[in-house]
Design a protein around this motif. Structure first.
Motif, short mmCIF file in Angstrom:
data_model
loop_
_atom_site.label_atom_id
_atom_site.label_comp_id
_atom_site.label_asym_id
_atom_site.label_seq_id
_atom_site.Cartn_x
_atom_site.Cartn_y
_atom_site.Cartn_z
N HIS A 140 31.05 65.81 2.64
CA HIS A 140 32.09 66.42 1.82
C HIS A 140 32.51 65.47 0.70
O HIS A 140 32.56 65.85 -0.47
N TRP B 277 28.63 69.75 -0.46
CA TRP B 277 29.46 70.78 0.17
C TRP B 277 28.68 71.67 1.12
O TRP B 277 29.20 72.07 2.15
N ILE C 219 36.76 73.49 1.29
CA ILE C 219 35.52 73.89 0.61
C ILE C 219 35.65 75.30 0.08
O ILE C 219 35.22 75.60 -1.04
#
Length: 96
Positions: A25, A30, A57
């Motif tokens: 992350h 992602w 996200i």
């Protein structure tokens, strides 16, 4: 989460998976992080860190309804975390 196959992940499995996901992350990977958060949430749907981080996200992807739902689950699981509340407010505001 290798221990997940039989009786579900152990606390150590979850910690290790979260650590890996956070690494992805923060590196801007992602998709990789999302996959790990989703895997954790399949076994532990209300794990607060996974809900919150997966919700972030969703915010980044402009999926505001999903972000609100996920971060809302984090707040419900751990109502004393101010970051969860703050990010829930952001998700709600971005929805209009």
């Amino acid at each position: 989460m290798s221990g997940a196959a039989r009786s579900g992940p152990t606390e150590a499995d979850v910690r290790q998976a979260l650590q890996a996901a956070v690494g992805f992350h923060t590196a801007g990977k992602w998709n990789e992080a999302r996959d790990i958060y989703d895997q954790i949430l399949r076994y532990l749907p209300d794990q607060p860190d996974a809900c919150h981080l997966r919700g972030l996200i969703a915010l980044q992807d402009e999926e505001f309804g999903a972000a609100e739902a996920l971060i809302g689950r984090a707040v419900a699981a751990d109502p004393n975390d101010a970051d969860y509340h703050s990010n829930l407010g952001i998700a709600k505001r971005r929805q209009g």
